[in-house]
Write an enzyme that holds these catalytic residues in place. Structure first.
Site, PDB file in Angstrom:
ATOM      1  N   LEU A  78     -21.818 -47.337  14.743  1.00 27.90           N
ATOM      2  CA  LEU A  78     -21.677 -48.580  15.502  1.00 27.90           C
ATOM      3  C   LEU A  78     -22.005 -48.391  16.970  1.00 27.90           C
ATOM      4  O   LEU A  78     -22.463 -49.313  17.640  1.00 27.90           O
ATOM      5  CB  LEU A  78     -20.247 -49.127  15.377  1.00 27.90           C
ATOM      6  N   GLY A 134     -20.518 -43.191  23.072  1.00 29.07           N
ATOM      7  CA  GLY A 134     -20.259 -43.219  24.508  1.00 29.07           C
ATOM      8  C   GLY A 134     -19.696 -41.898  24.965  1.00 29.07           C
ATOM      9  O   GLY A 134     -19.695 -40.900  24.230  1.00 29.07           O
ATOM     10  N   GLY A 135     -19.191 -41.895  26.217  1.00 29.90           N
ATOM     11  CA  GLY A 135     -18.670 -40.667  26.794  1.00 29.90           C
ATOM     12  C   GLY A 135     -17.450 -40.126  26.078  1.00 29.90           C
ATOM     13  O   GLY A 135     -17.131 -38.946  26.193  1.00 29.90           O
ATOM     14  N   PHE A 136     -16.753 -40.972  25.310  1.00 27.98           N
ATOM     15  CA  PHE A 136     -15.523 -40.532  24.673  1.00 27.98           C
ATOM     16  C   PHE A 136     -15.676 -40.325  23.171  1.00 27.98           C
ATOM     17  O   PHE A 136     -14.713 -40.071  22.486  1.00 27.98           O
ATOM     18  CB  PHE A 136     -14.402 -41.541  24.935  1.00 27.98           C
ATOM     19  N   VAL A 195     -18.519 -44.007  17.208  1.00 23.53           N
ATOM     20  CA  VAL A 195     -17.753 -44.939  16.384  1.00 23.53           C
ATOM     21  C   VAL A 195     -18.584 -45.298  15.156  1.00 23.53           C
ATOM     22  O   VAL A 195     -19.770 -45.646  15.275  1.00 23.53           O
ATOM     23  CB  VAL A 195     -17.385 -46.213  17.161  1.00 23.53           C
ATOM     24  N   LYS A 253     -13.358 -43.778  15.131  1.00 25.08           N
ATOM     25  CA  LYS A 253     -13.866 -43.175  16.366  1.00 25.08           C
ATOM     26  C   LYS A 253     -13.593 -41.678  16.325  1.00 25.08           C
ATOM     27  O   LYS A 253     -12.459 -41.237  16.158  1.00 25.08           O
ATOM     28  CB  LYS A 253     -13.197 -43.802  17.584  1.00 25.08           C
ATOM     29  N   ASP A 258      -8.478 -48.231  30.338  1.00 27.60           N
ATOM     30  CA  ASP A 258      -9.935 -48.300  30.174  1.00 27.60           C
ATOM     31  C   ASP A 258     -10.364 -49.708  29.780  1.00 27.60           C
ATOM     32  O   ASP A 258     -11.100 -49.903  28.810  1.00 27.60           O
ATOM     33  CB  ASP A 258     -10.406 -47.289  29.131  1.00 27.60           C
TER      34      ASP A 258
END
Length: 665
Positions: A360, A363-365, A368, A383, A480
């Site tokens: 999906l 990102g930086g974290f 997903v 995630k 966040d």
């Protein structure tokens, strides 16, 4: 009476020289085979004669009504025999129901008996709204709905007393009276608890006395006599609620946990006791659990055991390889989190082995993936986050599990977690319309969000944050908040998600976070300086979010050239741009140009000025989320912004520099 008997009796009464027609009605269903109920949604009648309100489908709602409306008011005799204003009738109903969950200790919302002006409940929402109300009309006196709810989820937004209760509802799911499900023993007077999700049939009696305006609700195990002492008793004048002619029936809705709500029998009467149900004629619930073994199997088992022994070695090797493939990281302290712990194999299978076609976003974290859980078919989002350090992991997982208990219509449900090798997997509800930032900034393949949609999303996210900051049992700081973490469900409702950085503390305590985490462009100045996240730093990020949604531009845009009124560098800062428009007296000129003139100027002015108020450099000067929601719904006026030459660039620009992220702090 037969299975679907309906009687209409008219008694002509002479009063002086006047004639008054008094109508009384009753019906009884000893099972629903061949019944002509008005059904919609996922409600259905099974071949065995059960009324099944919900099935194995996630999220939809179901309604079932008696096919004929009921006339609740009859003419009364006035002076001299003239017909006077119609008087509200008393009524009585009884029914037998059963709630069958796929889990013995977990359910999803519940169902309700209701009296409504019509059978059209198309605007009602599923989940906690039970298919009766929605987030806008809950509590609206114009609903003209009376209901008795049987709820198996505690929703703090409705002030529910627990996750196993009965409530009397008038135009709202904030019950006028509520009690734990159960009954009072006639012999001892002791209260006997009944678990609504026990999979056992139970009978309910609901009566309204128009003369005393008293509502009574009683319940007991099926086939037991009606308890002498009611479970609930409440005085409410239903003549101001129920319309002259109304529909009677049931409503229910499903969620992530698959639950079937059954009604086995039902009767109703005006101005008299509801007809007794014939238990011998009621349909039986479908068998639950594995089928019993036959005699043939009993004989064959020894033979099968012999064959099985021969295959033990081969199977053992296969199981060992399989175990290594799906190996998880488990420690003793995780035992208490069992229900929130997902098996890696289930997540692996749900996502097709975490293949790219299920991806999906990234990102930086972490990344997903979309998934579909085996068995129930529930859609989820998984995630994957790296975690190579064990330091603080126990505390972090404890907070993840705690956050999983949050329940609000504007929050994405965090369902649980899994740990495997160097990865932490967080499992959420799947949101079919994706993240808000895709709708705001991916202009090629998405239609432009209307102003009404944007305002609805803003109000929803604000309500979710208010619940997190003030209305839940602990304070939850998200840390966040941004458009990419606001997800849109099937009805384009905004839901704040991604709680991987969230932290909790008790009301009145000081938050203990000490590291800078978040996303550039959304970081409050005090967070960058001291690394201490608070509810007011969430408000700062929400202020940036308000401007982003209203203007359709990112907080910081590189290589923007001179496409601003205030910025002459190669970096566009949204906050400074809006601030410049405000100083020039034209703040609504900052609204997304793609909307043209198709927006509410007054509402846009409020949203933009509120965004700037949330971005005040001093945390104490920012509004709380309760004040924010009051400003948005118009229940309190937004104070004027102070006249100042202060630029927000210093603070918004701090987000341009990558902070020292530490997801486990």
């Amino acid at each position: 009476m037969g299975a679907t008997a309906w009687q209409e009796m008219v008694v002509v009464v002479f009063v002086g020289i006047g004639i008054v027609a008094v109508g009384a009605a009753e019906f009884a269903y000893d099972g629903f085979a061949g019944a002509g109920l008005a059904l919609d949604g996922m409600a259905t009648l099974t071949p065995a004669g059960l009324l099944q309100l919900t099935n194995d489908t996630i999220m939809p709602k179901g309604h079932a009504f008696h096919p004929e409306p009921v006339t609740f008011r009859r003419p009364a005799a006035g002076a001299g025999g003239a017909a006077a204003a119609a008087a509200m009738s008393s009524f009585s109903t009884t029914f037998v129901f059963a709630i069958v969950s796929e889990f013995l200790d977990l359910s999803t919302s519940g169902f309700a008996f209701l009296v409504a002006p019509s059978t059209d409940l198309s605007t009602a929402m599923p989940n906690q709204y039970l298919g009766v109300f929605n987030g806008t009309d809950n509590g609206d006196a114009r609903n003209r709905i009376f209901a008795v709810e049987f709820d198996t989820v505690r929703n703090p937004e409705f002030a529910d007393i627990n996750n196993n209760h009965v409530g009397v509802d008038v135009n709202s799911l904030n019950s006028s009276a509520a009690a734990p499900a159960g009954y009072y023993d006639d012999a001892t007077g002791a209260f006997r608890n009944l678990s609504l999700i026990s999979r056992e049939p139970m009978q309910v009696w609901v009566d309204y006395d128009a003369a005393t305006t008293e509502i009574t609700v009683a319940m007991a195990p099926a086939r037991s006599p009606r308890p002498k002492r009611p479970l609930l008793s409440k005085r409410i004048d239903l003549s101001t609620v129920i319309t002259d002619t109304a529909c009677v029936g049931f409503s229910s809705a499903s969620s992530i946990v698959l639950v079937k709500h059954y009604v086995l029998g039902w009767s109703f009467s005006l101005d008299g006791d509801a007809p007794a149900l014939d238990y011998a004629k009621l349909p039986k619930l479908p068998r639950i659990g594995p089928k019993p073994q036959s005699k043939g199997l009993t004989i064959a088992l020894p033979v099968a055991a012999t064959v099985t022994v021969l295959a033990v070695v081969a199977i053992g090797v296969l199981l060992l390889l399989r175990r290594l493939r799906y190996a998880e990281l488990r420690e003793d302290w995780e035992v208490e989190f069992g229900p929130q712990r997902f098996a890696f194999k289930d997540l692996y299978d749900a996502t097709g082995g975490f293949k790219d076609k299920w991806l999906l976003g990234a990102g930086g974290f972490g990344t997903v993936y979309k998934g579909v859980l085996p068995g129930p078919g529930a859609e989820i989002a998984v995630k994957k986050v790296s975690h190579h350090s064990r330091q603080g992991m126990k505390e972090f997982v404890a907070e993840v599990v705690s956050i999983g208990h949050l329940r609000h219509r504007n929050l994405v449900q965090l369902l649980g977690y899994c740990r495997r090798k160097g990865e932490l997997l967080l499992v959420y509800d799947y949101m079919p319309n994706g993240s808000l930032d895709k709708h705001l900034h991916c202009r090629e393949d998405k239609p432009v969000l209307s102003w009404a949609q944007r305002l609805h999303i803003i109000r929803g996210v604000a309500a979710g944050l208010l619940y997190m900051h003030e209305d839940w049992k602990q304070v939850v700081i998200h840390r966040d908040i941004k458009a990419s973490n606001v997800l849109l469900d099937g009805e384009m409702n905004g839901r704040l998600g991604d709680f991987g950085l969230a932290r909790l503390h008790d009301h009145g305590d000081d938050p203990q976070t000490t590291r800078v985490v978040g996303t550039m462009g959304y970081l409050a100045p005090e967070l960058v300086r001291a690394g201490k996240a608070t509810a007011r730093s969430d408000v700062f990020a929400f202020g940036v979010f308000l401007l982003e949604v209203a203007c359709g531009r990112r907080p910081v845009e590189e290589d923007a050239g001179t496409d601003t009124d205030t910025d002459t560098s190669d970096c566009f800062v949204l906050v400074d741009w809006v601030l410049g428009h405000w100083r020039n007296g034209s703040i609504t000129s900052a609204v997304d140009a793609r909307l043209g003139s198709g927006y509410d100027v007054v509402a846009a002015d409020l949203v933009l000025r509120l965004g700037l108020a949330c971005l005040h450099p001093s945390p104490a000067a920012r509004p709380s989320m309760r004040q924010v929601t009051q400003y948005l719904d118009g229940s309190a006026p937004l104070p004027e912004l102070p006249a100042t030459d202060m630029s927000f660039t210093t603070f918004a620009g701090m987000g341009r520099y990558q902070p020292l992220f530490d997801s486990w702090s």
